[in-house]
Motif scaffolding. Structure first.
Motif, PDB file in Angstrom:
ATOM      1  N   GLU A  28       0.837  -1.186   0.000  1.00 32.68           N
ATOM      2  CA  GLU A  28       0.000   0.000   0.000  1.00 32.68           C
ATOM      3  C   GLU A  28       0.871   1.234   0.000  1.00 32.68           C
ATOM      4  N   GLY A  29       0.215   2.405  -0.179  1.00 36.95           N
ATOM      5  CA  GLY A  29       0.949   3.659  -0.165  1.00 36.95           C
ATOM      6  C   GLY A  29       1.046   4.273  -1.528  1.00 36.95           C
ATOM      7  N   VAL A  30       1.529   5.497  -1.573  1.00 38.76           N
ATOM      8  CA  VAL A  30       1.694   6.228  -2.817  1.00 38.76           C
ATOM      9  C   VAL A  30       3.172   6.417  -3.076  1.00 38.76           C
ATOM     10  N   MET A  31       3.594   6.208  -4.288  1.00 36.22           N
ATOM     11  CA  MET A  31       4.989   6.313  -4.648  1.00 36.22           C
ATOM     12  C   MET A  31       5.241   7.632  -5.364  1.00 36.22           C
ATOM     13  N   VAL A  32       6.231   8.362  -4.942  1.00 31.58           N
ATOM     14  CA  VAL A  32       6.612   9.610  -5.596  1.00 31.58           C
ATOM     15  C   VAL A  32       7.986   9.400  -6.200  1.00 31.58           C
ATOM     16  N   MET A  33       8.071   9.439  -7.504  1.00 34.69           N
ATOM     17  CA  MET A  33       9.337   9.126  -8.155  1.00 34.69           C
ATOM     18  C   MET A  33      10.364  10.225  -7.918  1.00 34.69           C
ATOM     19  N   ALA A  34      11.577   9.804  -7.635  1.00 33.64           N
ATOM     20  CA  ALA A  34      12.646  10.739  -7.317  1.00 33.64           C
ATOM     21  C   ALA A  34      13.565  10.897  -8.513  1.00 33.64           C
ATOM     22  N   VAL A  95       5.324  12.873 -11.657  1.00 35.38           N
ATOM     23  CA  VAL A  95       4.004  12.386 -11.282  1.00 35.38           C
ATOM     24  C   VAL A  95       4.160  11.414 -10.126  1.00 35.38           C
ATOM     25  N   SER A  96       3.058  11.096  -9.473  1.00 35.55           N
ATOM     26  CA  SER A  96       3.108  10.241  -8.286  1.00 35.55           C
ATOM     27  C   SER A  96       2.205   9.033  -8.476  1.00 35.55           C
ATOM     28  N   PRO A  97       2.684   7.978  -9.127  1.00 34.94           N
ATOM     29  CA  PRO A  97       1.848   6.794  -9.347  1.00 34.94           C
ATOM     30  C   PRO A  97       1.615   6.029  -8.044  1.00 34.94           C
ATOM     31  N   SER A  98       0.387   5.626  -7.833  1.00 33.22           N
ATOM     32  CA  SER A  98       0.071   4.820  -6.655  1.00 33.22           C
ATOM     33  C   SER A  98       0.560   3.397  -6.861  1.00 33.22           C
ATOM     34  N   VAL A  99       0.589   2.637  -5.787  1.00 36.30           N
ATOM     35  CA  VAL A  99       0.952   1.229  -5.881  1.00 36.30           C
ATOM     36  C   VAL A  99      -0.024   0.501  -6.793  1.00 36.30           C
ATOM     37  N   THR A 100      -1.303   0.886  -6.695  1.00 35.45           N
ATOM     38  CA  THR A 100      -2.322   0.267  -7.542  1.00 35.45           C
ATOM     39  C   THR A 100      -2.021   0.500  -9.016  1.00 35.45           C
ATOM     40  N   THR A 101      -1.591   1.722  -9.347  1.00 34.96           N
ATOM     41  CA  THR A 101      -1.248   2.043 -10.732  1.00 34.96           C
ATOM     42  C   THR A 101      -0.039   1.246 -11.198  1.00 34.96           C
ATOM     43  N   ILE A 102       0.967   1.156 -10.341  1.00 35.37           N
ATOM     44  CA  ILE A 102       2.168   0.383 -10.688  1.00 35.37           C
ATOM     45  C   ILE A 102       1.801  -1.069 -10.955  1.00 35.37           C
ATOM     46  N   ASP A 103       0.981  -1.640 -10.099  1.00 36.00           N
ATOM     47  CA  ASP A 103       0.583  -3.039 -10.271  1.00 36.00           C
ATOM     48  C   ASP A 103      -0.245  -3.222 -11.538  1.00 36.00           C
ATOM     49  N   ALA A 104      -1.109  -2.251 -11.843  1.00 40.84           N
ATOM     50  CA  ALA A 104      -1.918  -2.335 -13.057  1.00 40.84           C
ATOM     51  C   ALA A 104      -1.034  -2.271 -14.296  1.00 40.84           C
ATOM     52  N   LEU A 105      -0.017  -1.427 -14.268  1.00 41.35           N
ATOM     53  CA  LEU A 105       0.919  -1.350 -15.390  1.00 41.35           C
ATOM     54  C   LEU A 105       1.692  -2.654 -15.540  1.00 41.35           C
ATOM     55  N   ALA A 106       2.073  -3.243 -14.427  1.00 40.64           N
ATOM     56  CA  ALA A 106       2.804  -4.509 -14.476  1.00 40.64           C
ATOM     57  C   ALA A 106       1.954  -5.598 -15.119  1.00 40.64           C
ATOM     58  N   ARG A 107       0.674  -5.621 -14.785  1.00 39.85           N
ATOM     59  CA  ARG A 107      -0.209  -6.611 -15.398  1.00 39.85           C
ATOM     60  C   ARG A 107      -0.407  -6.329 -16.885  1.00 39.85           C
ATOM     61  N   ALA A 108      -0.594  -5.058 -17.212  1.00 44.98           N
ATOM     62  CA  ALA A 108      -0.825  -4.687 -18.609  1.00 44.98           C
ATOM     63  C   ALA A 108       0.371  -5.021 -19.483  1.00 44.98           C
ATOM     64  N   LEU A 109       1.565  -4.837 -18.949  1.00 41.54           N
ATOM     65  CA  LEU A 109       2.790  -5.059 -19.712  1.00 41.54           C
ATOM     66  C   LEU A 109       3.325  -6.483 -19.551  1.00 41.54           C
ATOM     67  N   ARG A 110       2.579  -7.322 -18.819  1.00 38.15           N
ATOM     68  CA  ARG A 110       2.948  -8.723 -18.623  1.00 38.15           C
ATOM     69  C   ARG A 110       4.354  -8.850 -18.027  1.00 38.15           C
ATOM     70  N   LEU A 111       4.633  -8.040 -17.013  1.00 39.22           N
ATOM     71  CA  LEU A 111       5.950  -8.056 -16.390  1.00 39.22           C
ATOM     72  C   LEU A 111       6.137  -9.304 -15.544  1.00 39.22           C
ATOM     73  N   GLY A 112       7.353  -9.822 -15.545  1.00 45.72           N
ATOM     74  CA  GLY A 112       7.701 -10.916 -14.663  1.00 45.72           C
ATOM     75  C   GLY A 112       7.910 -10.398 -13.252  1.00 45.72           C
ATOM     76  N   LYS A 113       8.165 -11.304 -12.322  1.00 43.74           N
ATOM     77  CA  LYS A 113       8.316 -10.930 -10.919  1.00 43.74           C
ATOM     78  C   LYS A 113       9.451  -9.928 -10.710  1.00 43.74           C
ATOM     79  N   ALA A 114      10.607 -10.202 -11.309  1.00 45.38           N
ATOM     80  CA  ALA A 114      11.743  -9.296 -11.144  1.00 45.38           C
ATOM     81  C   ALA A 114      11.469  -7.944 -11.786  1.00 45.38           C
ATOM     82  N   GLU A 115      10.825  -7.929 -12.948  1.00 42.16           N
ATOM     83  CA  GLU A 115      10.506  -6.672 -13.625  1.00 42.16           C
ATOM     84  C   GLU A 115       9.483  -5.865 -12.835  1.00 42.16           C
ATOM     85  N   HIS A 116       8.484  -6.551 -12.284  1.00 40.69           N
ATOM     86  CA  HIS A 116       7.468  -5.891 -11.465  1.00 40.69           C
ATOM     87  C   HIS A 116       8.112  -5.244 -10.238  1.00 40.69           C
ATOM     88  N   ALA A 117       8.971  -5.989  -9.563  1.00 45.67           N
ATOM     89  CA  ALA A 117       9.670  -5.462  -8.396  1.00 45.67           C
ATOM     90  C   ALA A 117      10.539  -4.268  -8.776  1.00 45.67           C
TER      91      ALA A 117
END
Length: 289
Positions: A28-34, A95-117
């Protein structure tokens, strides 16, 4: 003193290994890219989008495409986010993508476990100091030197910081200048180390580049890492296209076959461990088989 390796966020290095350590996936939480991770974040998204075919995600091929891969609007639709929002992410804008957004992108792009992390790690807001070369505590140095099998210690930039005589007989660390004692520099640009892998060198080197990509992206913009990349580009013609592919690997224990000019054919099992004294330090041990 030395803990088993899979502690997150700081991948280590095994000469010719199969792949970076796993970064934990927060729930959970919101991610702010640095900055400067934003550009690496966007480049990683773009590289995965361009490698994914419409067929792979259940979309019709349609008319001929000018470029390979999915369109930005297709990724946005698959992830359930706005096209403009996705474009800003891929462009590396603030921009500040949420964890939910990151996970949705990972699913959309068919990322593997290491890529998702890796995608999540890049989105974390980390207050990071400039890189400085680590030092190895005396107790760890003595432990390494006392081992009979080849062993060495690396840092965050994959510099070789300590080793024993068994490792030196194979990799000749003591014959290198300090600035050359780096596993990437050694394997990709040093004729001796490159020769150890024989015909398997390209596959091993390419895997190492994918492993290091996960480490580098968390230190993007740091002068020490910029310098290392420039040396690799100048010393290894094959490096640039591997790097531009932005592949992400994962580190695992395994076996390695080496061809030494004096010792002949060598077979090892290898594993990596992390130091509790300083999590940036990794101990790599090779066991003859």
């Amino acid at each position: 003193m030395i803990a088993d390796f899979p502690i997150a966020g700081r991948p280590g290095i095994i000469l010719g290994s199969d792949g970076p350590s796993q970064v934990p996936l927060p729930s959970e939480g919101v991610m702010v890219m640095a900055d400067p991770r934003r550009s690496e974040f966007g480049d990683f998204l773009r590289s995965r989008r361009e490698k994914l075919s419409p067929k792979a995600v259940g979309l019709p091929g349609g008319r001929r495409r000018r470029t390979a891969g999915l369109r930005r609007e297709e990724v946005a639709e698959l992830a359930g986010i706005g096209v403009d929002w996705y474009i800003r992410l891929e462009q590396g804008r603030t921009v500040s993508p949420s964890v939910t957004t990151i996970d949705a992108l990972a699913r959309a792009l068919r990322l593997g476990k290491a890529e998702h992390a890796h995608l999540r790690a890049l989105a974390l807001n980390a207050d990071r100091r400039a890189f400085s070369r680590e030092s190895v505590p005396d107790v760890i140095r003595r432990l390494v030197e006392g081992l009979n099998q080849p062993a060495y210690v690396t840092g965050r930039r994959w510099d070789v910081l300590a080793w024993n005589s068994a490792a030196d007989e194979i990799f000749a660390f003591s014959r290198l200048a300090e600035e050359d004692r780096n596993t990437l520099i050694s394997v990709l640009t040093n004729p001796h180390t490159r020769g150890l892998f024989g015909s398997a060198w390209a596959d091993e080197a390419k895997r190492m580049v994918a492993q290091f990509r996960a480490t580098h992206d968390l230190w993007a913009g740091d002068p020490a890492f910029i310098d290392l990349l420039e040396r690799l580009r100048q010393g290894c013609p094959e490096f640039a296209p591997w790097w531009e592919a932005h592949d992400i690997g994962s580190i695992t224990a395994g076996r390695k076959w080496l061809s030494h000019p004096k010792k002949g054919s060598l077979r090892f099992e290898y594993a990596t461990f992390q130091a509790n004294d300083d999590p940036a330090l990794k101990l790599v041990i090779y066991t003859p088989v």
